[in-house]
Write a protein that holds these residues in place. Structure first.
Motif, PDB file in Angstrom:
ATOM      1  N   LEU A  57      35.549  -0.766  94.306  1.00  0.00           N
ATOM      2  CA  LEU A  57      36.582  -1.268  95.202  1.00  0.00           C
ATOM      3  C   LEU A  57      37.594  -0.167  95.504  1.00  0.00           C
ATOM      4  N   THR A  66      37.427  -1.616 103.290  1.00  0.00           N
ATOM      5  CA  THR A  66      37.831  -2.902 102.716  1.00  0.00           C
ATOM      6  C   THR A  66      38.615  -3.713 103.738  1.00  0.00           C
ATOM      7  N   GLU A 254      35.665  -8.763  97.425  1.00  0.00           N
ATOM      8  CA  GLU A 254      35.459  -7.322  97.270  1.00  0.00           C
ATOM      9  C   GLU A 254      35.429  -6.921  95.797  1.00  0.00           C
ATOM     10  N   TYR A 255      36.196  -7.620  94.969  1.00  0.00           N
ATOM     11  CA  TYR A 255      36.184  -7.327  93.539  1.00  0.00           C
ATOM     12  C   TYR A 255      34.851  -7.736  92.911  1.00  0.00           C
ATOM     13  N   SER A 258      32.352  -5.208  93.659  1.00  0.00           N
ATOM     14  CA  SER A 258      32.559  -3.996  92.870  1.00  0.00           C
ATOM     15  C   SER A 258      31.972  -4.147  91.469  1.00  0.00           C
TER      16      SER A 258
END
Length: 334
Positions: A57, A66, A254-255, A258
């Motif tokens: 991320l 992002t 997005e986390y 990641s």
């Protein structure tokens, strides 16, 4: 008469205006208006497994890939994030599980937990073959780091669960940091220590024959019907979550991506970890399989974290802030 009535009504309207009659719901006054405008999200993590899970991320953010804009802050001590969260200087942070409970209790619900991000990073190591279970620690000296924090609470819980208290308990010598613990291990072939990853792997590169003797997460599972330790969690300021729910949703997406990347692409992730100076790449590559980086949300989050906090509370109520937090601790997506 009509003029008198008009004056009375006007006066009443002014009284209501200044008294707040237009909104009698105190929660509605305190709740910030939801904003869909882009905002920069300030994220904090420790230089260990929590930051390692965020590294893709971080890289995507630096490359403009992002949905949100991010500012990352890496610290060596999780306690640095407590005042930053309460002052509104940071929006999201990775902190020890029990610290999240303490902050929640001390701020009357000022934070919410988004996810468990690590389920077990603590290991007992030695250079010989004398330690294979907690029972083998009886009467020994154990060097350890993390006094007054998650490592100590978890260790004391497991010692008690294995009947190692009173005269049968090992002597615990608390070290100021992992460097001090390493000095004892290096100079004493019989030394036994409790250390976190990725420092265990780093120590193994410096001390010949240093081996993992006990996995504390496995011991925790054995004592808690298979439930894992909730070593670390991801928290968000409640005010931020209420004002930016859509941006927070994108962050979680997005986390999660990641964490998935880091767990599935060890070599590439290790290079990123090294590039951000979290841990040197060769050490990161060897340590990642032992860091138990994850992203538990929903029912998994409540089961894992709730059980962990309950166990700590039963042992020492102050370890979780004096009382068990209510369900308001857990973030509910809107």
């Amino acid at each position: 008469m009509k003029k008198v009535i008009s004056l009375v009504l006007a006066a009443l309207m002014l009284v209501c205006l200044f008294a707040g009659c237009t909104n009698t719901d105190p929660e509605a006054v305190e709740t910030p208006a939801v904003s869909e405008e882009p905002t920069t999200i300030r994220v904090g993590a420790m230089t260990g497994p929590t930051a390692m899970g965020m590294v893709k991320l971080m890289d995507d953010s630096d490359n403009g890939n992002t949905a949100n804009k991010y500012e990352f802050s890496l610290q060596t001590e999780a306690t640095a994030f407590a005042p930053a969260l309460t002052k509104g200087e940071i929006d999201i942070a990775a902190v020890p599980a029990n610290l999240a409970s303490v902050i929640y209790n001390n701020t009357d619900g000022g934070i919410k937990v988004l996810a468990v991000n690590a389920t077990g990073v603590l290991y007992i190591v030695e250079r010989g073959e004398s330690i294979n279970s907690f029972a083998d620690l009886a009467g020994k000296k154990l060097y350890a780091t993390g006094e007054g924090a998650t490592p100590e609470f978890a260790l004391r819980y497991l010692l008690k669960a294995n009947g190692l208290d009173g005269d049968k308990a090992p002597e615990i010598q608390w070290c100021a940091d992992t460097t001090e613990a390493l000095s004892y291990i290096s100079n004493d072939a019989n030394a036994i220590a409790m250390l976190p990853q990725p420092f265990v792997t780093a120590a193994q590169t410096k001390v010949n024959d240093l081996r993992i003797a006990i996995n504390l997460n496995e011991q925790w599972q054995a004592a808690n019907d298979g439930a894992s330790m909730a070593t670390g969690v991801l928290v968000v300021r409640t005010e931020f979550a209420e004002k930016y729910p859509q941006q927070l949703k994108k962050f979680m997406e997005e986390y999660v991506a990641s964490v998935k990347y880091v767990n599935e692409n060890t070599e590439q992730a290790a290079q990123l970890i090294g590039g951000y100076e979290i841990v040197k790449a060769p050490i990161a590559q060897k340590a990642l399989p032992y860091c138990n980086i994850c992203c538990l949300t929903g029912d998994e989050l409540k089961e894992c974290l709730g059980g962990y906090l309950s166990a700590l509370y039963d042992m020492n109520p102050q370890s979780v802030g004096g009382k068990l937090p209510d369900d308001g601790l857990y973030y509910a997506e809107k």
